[in-house]
Each structure stands twice: as structure tokens, then as C-alpha cells.
Write a protein that holds these residues in place. Structure first.
Motif, PDB file in Angstrom:
ATOM      1  N   UNK A   1      58.147  18.905 111.040  1.00 16.47           N
ATOM      2  CA  UNK A   1      59.032  19.856 111.451  1.00 16.47           C
ATOM      3  C   UNK A   1      60.179  19.668 110.718  1.00 16.47           C
ATOM      4  N   UNK A   2      61.251  20.713 110.525  1.00 12.37           N
ATOM      5  CA  UNK A   2      62.335  20.594 109.809  1.00 12.37           C
ATOM      6  C   UNK A   2      63.447  20.201 110.588  1.00 12.37           C
ATOM      7  N   UNK A   3      64.407  19.526 110.095  1.00 10.92           N
ATOM      8  CA  UNK A   3      65.669  19.168 110.942  1.00 10.92           C
ATOM      9  C   UNK A   3      66.301  20.276 111.755  1.00 10.92           C
ATOM     10  N   UNK A   4      66.439  21.554 111.541  1.00  9.50           N
ATOM     11  CA  UNK A   4      67.140  22.527 112.426  1.00  9.50           C
ATOM     12  C   UNK A   4      65.965  22.848 113.713  1.00  9.50           C
ATOM     13  N   UNK A   5      64.772  22.719 113.323  1.00  4.78           N
ATOM     14  CA  UNK A   5      63.702  23.006 114.424  1.00  4.78           C
ATOM     15  C   UNK A   5      63.763  21.855 115.190  1.00  4.78           C
ATOM     16  N   UNK A   6      63.918  20.522 114.719  1.00 11.02           N
ATOM     17  CA  UNK A   6      63.871  19.271 115.617  1.00 11.02           C
ATOM     18  C   UNK A   6      65.006  19.301 116.521  1.00 11.02           C
ATOM     19  N   UNK A   7      66.213  19.743 116.057  1.00  6.80           N
ATOM     20  CA  UNK A   7      67.490  19.667 116.708  1.00  6.80           C
ATOM     21  C   UNK A   7      67.445  20.843 117.750  1.00  6.80           C
ATOM     22  N   UNK A   8      66.601  22.024 117.475  1.00  5.93           N
ATOM     23  CA  UNK A   8      66.704  22.941 118.401  1.00  5.93           C
ATOM     24  C   UNK A   8      65.637  22.820 119.449  1.00  5.93           C
ATOM     25  N   UNK A   9      64.636  22.153 119.129  1.00  2.00           N
ATOM     26  CA  UNK A   9      63.606  21.608 119.981  1.00  2.00           C
ATOM     27  C   UNK A   9      64.154  20.591 121.020  1.00  2.00           C
ATOM     28  N   UNK A  10      64.803  19.685 120.402  1.00  2.00           N
ATOM     29  CA  UNK A  10      65.643  18.530 121.332  1.00  2.00           C
ATOM     30  C   UNK A  10      66.616  19.304 122.428  1.00  2.00           C
ATOM     31  N   UNK A  11      67.267  20.203 121.730  1.00  2.00           N
ATOM     32  CA  UNK A  11      68.264  20.793 122.602  1.00  2.00           C
ATOM     33  C   UNK A  11      67.797  21.621 123.872  1.00  2.00           C
ATOM     34  N   UNK A  35      75.241  27.725 112.185  1.00  2.00           N
ATOM     35  CA  UNK A  35      76.103  27.509 111.299  1.00  2.00           C
ATOM     36  C   UNK A  35      75.567  26.437 110.175  1.00  2.00           C
ATOM     37  N   UNK A  36      74.323  25.947 110.488  1.00  2.00           N
ATOM     38  CA  UNK A  36      73.766  24.747 109.579  1.00  2.00           C
ATOM     39  C   UNK A  36      74.601  23.502 109.586  1.00  2.00           C
ATOM     40  N   UNK A  37      75.377  23.377 110.725  1.00  2.00           N
ATOM     41  CA  UNK A  37      75.971  22.219 110.699  1.00  2.00           C
ATOM     42  C   UNK A  37      75.145  21.021 111.497  1.00  2.00           C
ATOM     43  N   UNK A  38      74.281  20.664 110.924  1.00  2.00           N
ATOM     44  CA  UNK A  38      73.311  19.822 111.531  1.00  2.00           C
ATOM     45  C   UNK A  38      73.916  18.324 112.126  1.00  2.00           C
TER      46      UNK A  38
END
Length: 197
Positions: A1-11, A35-38
Motif C-alpha cells: 500500500x502507498x503512503x497516502x493509502x496507509x495514512x488514510x487507512x490509519x486515520x 494536499x499531499x502533506x504526508x
């Protein structure tokens, strides 16, 4: 999974009403993700997790995102939090012995690298002192100098050895037979599987 997907999933694992000390919520984090501010999103998710108990899956996803972003300390912290959920955590006020009184003359790392032995009151079958091992993470300090004092988090290697410890109890840290430091227990949080006890 990509970084945005991981962060969205965690959120999605954070209750909507959860907020940081600065009143940042999951909705704010979604704005950073949009805004891609990972990096900011990752940091704020860590803050939410530090303020409120969140499931193991939350920390695993953050650890993976931090690794993909090559944020070594953040990844180490998220893996540490996974260990806390699995094994429990004991927060202590730790004081190292001064260099003139102990074998250690160099600072200890605060990022969970050290796994010292602890005298927590157990005896061996022969009546001698028995020690138990726990990893050590310093809160708000990268290192601790000999003679220094800091709040630390201990993750027991064998949680069942630590079921009797309680706030106010004093324990001693050992890197060999000599006492390297003393700690007063501030809080005890049992492993997720033992939380009923």
C-alpha cells in the motif's frame, strides 16, 4: 500500500471525536492528506495515538508509512507503540548512577535500543536475585547521561514477570551485576491481552 493509502487507512481507525492537545482532529488530517502533506499527517496521527489508546493496526500502518517515507525515528516509535500494545508498558522516573559510581560512562540511547535487566523483586530458585528484561524508551530525550534523570517507558520482554509491579514501587536497572540506575514506577499499562486483569 502507498503512503497516502496507509495514512488514510490509519486515520479511519481514529474515533471522529478524538483530538490532540491543540484540537486537531481526523478531519484536519484529511485536509493535510488531500494536499499531499504526508509528513504533517503522519506526525498528527502519531499525536492522536499518543493522546488516546488506538488499536495495533493503527500503529502498524503508521510504522509502514514512516518506513516508506524513510523517517527512521518515527518508524521506530510506531514499532515501539506496537510492542507496548502487545507486551504492556511501564512508565518510570529513571535516574542513572553517576559515571564515577557505575560502569557506564557514556549516555544511553533513548530510542528503544537498550534492553537492560531489571530487578523487580523476583528471586531465583536458589534464593538469589532474578532479573527481568525490558526495552527502554526515553520520553522527550534522545539520550540520558550518567547521573541524569528522565521519564522512560519500559516494554517487558516477558509480560507475565511484571504483573505484580505497581505505581510507587522502586526497581533497579542492571547492565551487568552492578546497579546502573534506579526507577520509580509512575504508571502500569498491561498488554492488550491482559487488560482485564
Amino acid at each position: 500500500m502507498d503512503v497516502p493509502g496507509l495514512l488514510e487507512s490509519a486515520s479511519l481507525l481514529v474515533p471522529e471525536e478524538t483530538a490532540t492537545e491543540n484540537d486537531i482532529t481526523v478531519r484536519d488530517i484529511w485536509d493535510y492528506l488531500a494536499h499531499d502533506e504526508w509528513e504533517t499527517a503522519l506526525g498528527l496521527l502519531e499525536e492522536l495515538g499518543d493522546a488516546h489508546p488506538l488499536p495495533l493496526a493503527f500503529w502498524k500502518k503508521l510504522a509502514e508509512a514512516a518506513e516508506q517515507l524513510r523517517f527512521e525515528r518515527s518508524a521506530a516509535w510506531c514499532h515501539w507503540r506496537c510492542s507496548e500494545i502487545r507486551n504492556g508498558v511501564i512508565r518510570v522516573d529513571l535516574t542513572l548512577r553517576p559515571a564515577a559510581e557505575a560502569r557506564r560512562t557514556t549516555p544511553i540511547s533513548g530510542a528503544g535500543v537498550l534492553r537492560p535487566m531489571w530487578d523487580i523483586g523476583h528471586l531465583s530458585p536458589t534464593g538469589g536475585r532474578a532479573v527481568s528484561i525490558a526495552g527502554l524508551w526515553l520520553e522527550n530525550a534522545p539520550v540520558l547521561e550518567p547521573g541524569g534523570q528522565a521519564t522512560a517507558r519500559l516494554v517487558p520482554l516477558t509480560p507475565s514477570h511484571w504483573t505484580h509491579v505497581q505505581p510507587g514501587q522502586q526497581i533497579t536497572m542492571h547492565e551487568d551485576r552492578t546497579v546502573a540506575g534506579t526507577a520509580v514506577i509512575l504508571e502500569v499499562h498491561r498488554p492488550a491481552t491482559m487488560s482485564g486483569g
